[in-house]
Design a protein around this motif. Structure first.
Motif, PDB file in Angstrom:
ATOM      1  N   PRO A 115     -61.812  85.934 -56.815  1.00  8.87           N
ATOM      2  CA  PRO A 115     -61.321  85.791 -55.437  1.00  8.87           C
ATOM      3  C   PRO A 115     -60.422  84.559 -55.223  1.00  8.87           C
ATOM      4  N   PHE A 116     -60.459  83.624 -56.162  1.00 11.37           N
ATOM      5  CA  PHE A 116     -59.768  82.346 -55.974  1.00 11.37           C
ATOM      6  C   PHE A 116     -58.490  82.197 -56.794  1.00 11.37           C
ATOM      7  N   VAL A 117     -58.262  83.106 -57.756  1.00 19.08           N
ATOM      8  CA  VAL A 117     -57.092  82.980 -58.632  1.00 19.08           C
ATOM      9  C   VAL A 117     -56.410  84.332 -58.806  1.00 19.08           C
ATOM     10  N   ASP A 118     -55.177  84.270 -59.246  1.00 20.20           N
ATOM     11  CA  ASP A 118     -54.457  85.440 -59.748  1.00 20.20           C
ATOM     12  C   ASP A 118     -53.486  84.935 -60.801  1.00 20.20           C
ATOM     13  N   SER A 119     -52.740  85.829 -61.404  1.00 17.69           N
ATOM     14  CA  SER A 119     -51.897  85.450 -62.529  1.00 17.69           C
ATOM     15  C   SER A 119     -50.732  84.535 -62.144  1.00 17.69           C
ATOM     16  N   SER A 120     -50.480  84.359 -60.852  1.00 20.79           N
ATOM     17  CA  SER A 120     -49.393  83.471 -60.436  1.00 20.79           C
ATOM     18  C   SER A 120     -49.839  82.021 -60.258  1.00 20.79           C
ATOM     19  N   CYS A 121     -51.128  81.750 -60.353  1.00 21.38           N
ATOM     20  CA  CYS A 121     -51.661  80.397 -60.144  1.00 21.38           C
ATOM     21  C   CYS A 121     -51.389  79.499 -61.345  1.00 21.38           C
ATOM     22  N   MET A 122     -51.310  78.207 -61.046  1.00 20.17           N
ATOM     23  CA  MET A 122     -51.247  77.206 -62.103  1.00 20.17           C
ATOM     24  C   MET A 122     -52.603  76.507 -62.128  1.00 20.17           C
ATOM     25  N   LEU A 123     -53.123  76.265 -63.330  1.00 18.63           N
ATOM     26  CA  LEU A 123     -54.393  75.572 -63.494  1.00 18.63           C
ATOM     27  C   LEU A 123     -54.141  74.170 -64.036  1.00 18.63           C
ATOM     28  N   LEU A 124     -54.875  73.199 -63.492  1.00 15.76           N
ATOM     29  CA  LEU A 124     -54.805  71.812 -63.953  1.00 15.76           C
ATOM     30  C   LEU A 124     -56.220  71.295 -64.149  1.00 15.76           C
ATOM     31  N   PRO A 125     -56.408  70.396 -65.118  1.00 22.97           N
ATOM     32  CA  PRO A 125     -57.761  69.867 -65.338  1.00 22.97           C
ATOM     33  C   PRO A 125     -58.189  68.949 -64.199  1.00 22.97           C
ATOM     34  N   ALA A 126     -59.480  69.016 -63.880  1.00 22.75           N
ATOM     35  CA  ALA A 126     -60.085  68.145 -62.880  1.00 22.75           C
ATOM     36  C   ALA A 126     -61.416  67.672 -63.437  1.00 22.75           C
ATOM     37  N   LYS A 127     -61.894  66.563 -62.940  1.00 27.20           N
ATOM     38  CA  LYS A 127     -63.212  66.109 -63.360  1.00 27.20           C
ATOM     39  C   LYS A 127     -64.223  67.163 -62.914  1.00 27.20           C
ATOM     40  N   ASP A 128     -64.968  67.690 -63.853  1.00 29.39           N
ATOM     41  CA  ASP A 128     -65.999  68.703 -63.579  1.00 29.39           C
ATOM     42  C   ASP A 128     -65.433  69.998 -63.019  1.00 29.39           C
ATOM     43  N   GLY A 129     -64.216  70.397 -63.428  1.00 28.62           N
ATOM     44  CA  GLY A 129     -63.680  71.666 -62.952  1.00 28.62           C
ATOM     45  C   GLY A 129     -62.204  71.830 -63.239  1.00 28.62           C
ATOM     46  N   LEU A 130     -61.583  72.691 -62.464  1.00 33.37           N
ATOM     47  CA  LEU A 130     -60.157  72.975 -62.582  1.00 33.37           C
ATOM     48  C   LEU A 130     -59.541  72.992 -61.194  1.00 33.37           C
ATOM     49  N   TYR A 131     -58.314  72.486 -61.092  1.00 28.83           N
ATOM     50  CA  TYR A 131     -57.537  72.660 -59.874  1.00 28.83           C
ATOM     51  C   TYR A 131     -56.762  73.962 -59.995  1.00 28.83           C
ATOM     52  N   VAL A 132     -56.755  74.726 -58.917  1.00 29.56           N
ATOM     53  CA  VAL A 132     -55.977  75.958 -58.837  1.00 29.56           C
ATOM     54  C   VAL A 132     -54.835  75.684 -57.867  1.00 29.56           C
ATOM     55  N   VAL A 133     -53.612  75.755 -58.381  1.00 28.96           N
ATOM     56  CA  VAL A 133     -52.432  75.425 -57.585  1.00 28.96           C
ATOM     57  C   VAL A 133     -51.697  76.713 -57.243  1.00 28.96           C
ATOM     58  N   ARG A 134     -51.487  76.911 -55.946  1.00 31.23           N
ATOM     59  CA  ARG A 134     -50.698  78.029 -55.428  1.00 31.23           C
ATOM     60  C   ARG A 134     -49.494  77.441 -54.683  1.00 31.23           C
ATOM     61  N   ALA A 135     -48.648  78.277 -54.157  1.00 31.61           N
ATOM     62  CA  ALA A 135     -47.440  77.818 -53.471  1.00 31.61           C
ATOM     63  C   ALA A 135     -47.750  76.869 -52.314  1.00 31.61           C
ATOM     64  N   ARG A 136     -48.851  77.120 -51.584  1.00 31.09           N
ATOM     65  CA  ARG A 136     -49.149  76.300 -50.404  1.00 31.09           C
ATOM     66  C   ARG A 136     -50.533  75.654 -50.414  1.00 31.09           C
ATOM     67  N   THR A 137     -51.320  75.897 -51.443  1.00 30.41           N
ATOM     68  CA  THR A 137     -52.668  75.347 -51.457  1.00 30.41           C
ATOM     69  C   THR A 137     -53.048  74.842 -52.846  1.00 30.41           C
ATOM     70  N   ILE A 138     -53.983  73.899 -52.839  1.00 31.11           N
ATOM     71  CA  ILE A 138     -54.613  73.423 -54.070  1.00 31.11           C
ATOM     72  C   ILE A 138     -56.108  73.430 -53.814  1.00 31.11           C
ATOM     73  N   GLN A 139     -56.852  74.094 -54.702  1.00 32.00           N
ATOM     74  CA  GLN A 139     -58.313  74.153 -54.591  1.00 32.00           C
ATOM     75  C   GLN A 139     -58.913  73.631 -55.883  1.00 32.00           C
ATOM     76  N   LYS A 140     -60.094  73.053 -55.769  1.00 35.00           N
ATOM     77  CA  LYS A 140     -60.846  72.648 -56.947  1.00 35.00           C
ATOM     78  C   LYS A 140     -61.957  73.663 -57.177  1.00 35.00           C
ATOM     79  N   LEU A 141     -62.011  74.216 -58.399  1.00 40.21           N
ATOM     80  CA  LEU A 141     -63.083  75.130 -58.766  1.00 40.21           C
ATOM     81  C   LEU A 141     -64.011  74.443 -59.741  1.00 40.21           C
ATOM     82  N   GLN A 142     -65.279  74.634 -59.568  1.00 39.71           N
ATOM     83  CA  GLN A 142     -66.271  74.168 -60.517  1.00 39.71           C
ATOM     84  C   GLN A 142     -66.936  75.388 -61.117  1.00 39.71           C
ATOM     85  N   ILE A 143     -66.758  75.554 -62.422  1.00 40.23           N
ATOM     86  CA  ILE A 143     -67.328  76.704 -63.119  1.00 40.23           C
ATOM     87  C   ILE A 143     -68.616  76.247 -63.776  1.00 40.23           C
ATOM     88  N   THR A 144     -69.713  76.946 -63.470  1.00 38.88           N
ATOM     89  CA  THR A 144     -71.002  76.540 -64.052  1.00 38.88           C
ATOM     90  C   THR A 144     -71.462  77.539 -65.081  1.00 38.88           C
TER      91      THR A 144
END
Length: 144
Positions: A115-144
């Protein structure tokens, strides 16, 4: 390949052979590897390549995607390398790619991220997770 703590340049990296017109190139780095991506068009067909190279310039693994099938290598940009892994955003969620016996293999799929990503997203490393970068938003995901 080069090391900032030593002089010299290793220009003997053995990439897989390819023929045709170079369309696109991308690279991402982790502490352990350089992940080099490139797309080539030959006789009207596009092939996407990835080569994983370690610090001494040795080719660790390669994969080639020919055609338009759904695959994690459909896009060249936006992937996130961490240690020996590559995280890729797909329309079905994030997948983790690892080199195994000279090939690149999907070793884990995180369907809960769909629900939070698609193939157009850019992923960046974050402490304890990944940043998901879209055209207008940046979210931090924590995968457990």
């Amino acid at each position: 390949m080069f090391n900032t703590e030593r002089s010299g340049l290793n220009d003997r990296v053995q990439l897989p052979p390819w023929h045709g017109q170079l369309l696109d190139v991308a690279c991402t780095f982790s502490r352990d590897y350089a992940w080099l991506f490139w797309a080539v068009q030959s006789q009207g067909k596009i092939q996407n390549y990835v080569a994983v190279i370690n610090a001494d310039g040795t080719l660790v693994a390669t994969t080639v995607l020919a055609g338009h099938e759904t695959h994690w290598l459909t896009r060249l940009q936006g992937h996130c390398a961490v240690h020996h892994f590559l995280f890729v955003a797909t329309d079905e969620g994030i997948v983790r790619i690892e080199p195994q016996s000279g090939q690149l293999v999907v070793t884990q799929h995180f369907p809960e991220t769909e629900p939070f990503v698609d193939s157009s997203c850019m992923l960046l490393p974050a402490k304890d997770g990944l940043y998901v970068v879209r055209a207008r938003t940046i979210q931090k995901l924590q995968i457990t």
